[in-house]
Each structure stands twice: as C-alpha cells, then as structure tokens.
Design an enzyme around this catalytic site. Sequence first.
Site, short mmCIF file in Angstrom:
data_model
loop_
_atom_site.label_atom_id
_atom_site.label_comp_id
_atom_site.label_asym_id
_atom_site.label_seq_id
_atom_site.Cartn_x
_atom_site.Cartn_y
_atom_site.Cartn_z
N GLU A 1 0.89 -1.18 0.00
CA GLU A 1 0.00 0.00 0.00
C GLU A 1 0.92 1.22 0.00
O GLU A 1 1.38 1.65 1.05
CB GLU A 1 -0.88 0.00 1.26
CG GLU A 1 -1.84 -1.16 1.36
CD GLU A 1 -3.04 -1.03 0.44
OE1 GLU A 1 -3.21 0.03 -0.18
OE2 GLU A 1 -3.81 -2.01 0.35
N CYS B 1 -2.37 9.27 2.05
CA CYS B 1 -2.01 8.65 0.77
C CYS B 1 -3.06 9.02 -0.27
O CYS B 1 -2.76 9.10 -1.46
CB CYS B 1 -1.90 7.14 0.91
SG CYS B 1 -3.34 6.39 1.68
#
Length: 442
Positions: free
Chosen positions: A194, A228
């Site tokens: 991720e 993110c």
Amino acid sequence: MCPHPSAVNWYASFGETVRRHKPELGQLISLETGKILQEGLGEVQEVIDICEFAVGLSRQLYGLTIASERPDHKLLETWHPVGVVGIISAFNFPMAVFAWNAALALVCGNTLAWKPSEKTPLSAVALHGLLLRAAKELGLDTEGLSELLIGERSVGEALVNHPQVKLVSATGSTAMGKKVAMACAAQFKRSLLELGGNNAAIVCPSANLELVVRGAAFAAAGTAGQRCTSLRRLIVHRSVYAALVERLVSVFARLPVGNPLTEGTLVGPLIDGRAFDSMQTALASAKGLGAKVHFGQREEGAGAGGSAGHYVRPAIVELAEQAGPMLHETFAPILYVVPYDDFDEAIAMNNAVVHGLSSAVFTQDLREAERFTSARGSDCGIANVNIGTSGAEIGGAFGGEKETGGGRESGSDSWKAYMRRATNTVNYGASLPLAQGIRFDI
Ligand code: NAD
C-alpha cells in the site's frame, strides 16, 4: 478454515477496549502526528469499525465448491492461515493501518509482527498494549500472538527477511515498497503493498462547484495533505476554471491553521522539517515552470501556545499544463490546478502519473460519470463520483494500481490476501478415473 473462537472474542474485545479509550487515543494520534483531533478520533473509530467488521467476517470466510468432471468426486477450495504476518506501517495513520491488517490477519488465523513508523512509536505502544490487554483479559496466552518491533528501517528490513514471516504487508512510500517487494520476491515471499498516491479529481462543466470546493478543501488541505489519498491534482474544465480557482483561493486563505488539539483548527503541522523542505522545493520548482502559486508559506504564529511544529498554509498552484512536480507525490498540502478542454484529455491526464491510488470526477453528466468509472476511465484502485479522493470507508477494498503497489486491504474480499488457498479433490467412489479422460492402465 474457521478462526479459533477465542480469537474472535479477542478482536471483539480489542474493539471494545479501544472504544473505551477513544478520547485518549485520538489525542495521542493528534499529538504525535499533528493531525487535528477530529481526524485523530476518526482514525480511532476506524480501528473500532474494522474490529467489528472482522467479527462478522469470521463467519464469512468461504471457499468454493466446484463441479468435478469425474464421477463420485468432489472439488473444492479451502483457505488456511499463512502463519506470521509482518506489518510495516507509515507515520500518517499510526493506528488504523495496523488495525486494518491485524483484524483481517487475525480473523484468518495468523499471528502478527508489527514494525510501526519510527516517527510514531507512542501510538504503536499504546494500541499494541491494548491489543495484548484485551487478550490477557480473556485469559489467552499472548506468547507469540503479536510482537511489536520499535525501530528504524533496519528493523523493517529484518522483519522482511525473517524466514518465519510469510506475508509482508507494507504501507509507506513507493521507494520503500520497491525495496520490500524485491526482498520478498528474492525469498518467494508474499507482499501486500500500500504505497504512495498522486491523486486527481476532474471537474466537468456541469459539476456542482459547492461540492467541489468542500470535497477539494477536505481532500487537499485536511491532514495537512498527508494522506495517501490526499487530493494533489485538480483537472478543471476551462469553462469553470476561473470561478472555481477564485473560490478555492478564498477558502484556502481562511483555513484555520494551528494547534491540532485546539477546537476549530482544520490544518495542523507537517510531520517534520523534511516534509516542510520537500514542500518548499516542490513550490520553487513549480514557480520555475511559470506557475502561479497561492500560499504555501510557513504560517507564522500558528504554533503559539506551546505547540511547536512546521505549520504551513496549504498551497494552490496554477499550472498551464501538467508537468514538473505535479507529476510526483509531495507529501504536503499542495493542490495543483490545470485546465482542460476535452474529457478524454482529462482522463489521460488523470492516468498520466506513476501512481494509481485514488481519483474522482465531479459531474452531473451520467455519461462522464460512467465513462470515468469504466475500464476506459480512471486507472486507479479508487474512482469516485461527486466526492473527493480521500476518506474511504472500510467496507470496500482499499488500495491502488501501478506504483501504489496493487495491494488491497480492509473490506470486500481483501481477507483472501491473508490466507493461502488449497484446491482439494476428494474421491468418494471405488474407482480412480483420471481427468481429461486419460487412461493409464497398469
Ligand atoms: P516511509 O516509506 O518513509 O516509511 C514507512 C515505513 O517503512 C516505516 O515504518 C519505515 O521504517 C519502513 N521502511 C522504510 N524503508 C524500509 C525498508 N527498506 N524495509 C522495510 N521497512 C522500511 O513512509 P512514511 O513517510 O512513513 O509515509 C508516507 C508515505 O506512505 C506516502 O508515500 C504515503 O502515500 C504512503 N502511504 C500509503 C498508504 C496506502 O494505503 N496506500 C497509507 C498511508 C501512507
């Protein structure tokens, strides 16, 4: 295939323990990362939510039964734990990333080893302590169930290279993910990555600009641009460009920047001086390309009242075309804005970066919305309509494509990444017919 009942009780009780301590944990996140208290509390809520999700999921770990081509045979899939799951987490979600991984890994019958960010060790100590406390309160022997490994990146490297760690779930920068992916590949070890994002939203002529302004302000300036999924690129149809930029500039000028624990603050400090420097470098580089830069400077006086830190006013950067620093992730609150004329061109711009995490389109036109979410639209793992790029719900699978790493966590069938699959053929007859009609008479 079923998790041990005591494990189900464990994360149910962990979720309850975290709920009881939500105010203190939210404050700790806020103090350690600089995110505002509301977002710190929201992160703790995510920990509680994923524990509840995992309790339900424990009754839904399913395998397929497949029709066998052979008489008196049964063909099926069974799912098994992989063993020790190594978790490497980033500073910006010091509790939620661990909880996302831990809840699913545990529900699948695995044990854990967690290497949190060296920038946020206190949040890790607190959360992991509660995980073990919940286990002890149930009378579980905690030996080997979950280990916390505090330290620098070398500790992460040791975790990745440990032979007993069977899956590495790593959240952080793309540079880190590349190293982890290569180290895992060399060991034929699984990795779940991720990584970074350079997320865009397209604003079409029919867009409700009220939604755009609210969505863009939260996604670009919220968490001081350190998610993110933060919105970094706004691709705006030329017909609404001037009106939208004017409204955004007026909102960014008024955003309350300051102590994250003070009520009313919407933007806290950056994590450290390096983040501040990389923001200023990106802004200088954009200026070199002829960009019009609004804000982005140090917010003098924001740290008053004893709250030291690197405070900035989130920046809006107008560029004539997508270029330079706009093509890279700078982990800071910079919103690049470029105009477009043609929807195909806007989609191409959305997809023209190395990352593929989150994306959005603001439109009232059904054809544009459908096109954006189709195979010929956004190439990201998250493609939203009339909502910003950040703030995903746990029910969906979370993750992105390309240099975001390809991993999926949290909801949907993400649990499959934490298990190994076996295909079983069971013969309940008295003969041994071969598949594909092969004869092998001895
Ligand atoms: P980072 O890559 O600097 O550090 C993340 C973690 O990796 C830390 O625990 C660090 O010690 C460890 N690490 C670094 N190098 C390593 C190596 N070679 N081997 C093993 N471990 C290593 O990231 P950061 O600054 O903490 O976080 C910001 C980045 O994380 C941004 O790029 C952001 O987009 C990304 N992020 C992604 C997600 C997602 O779900 N996609 C979520 C949060 C953050």
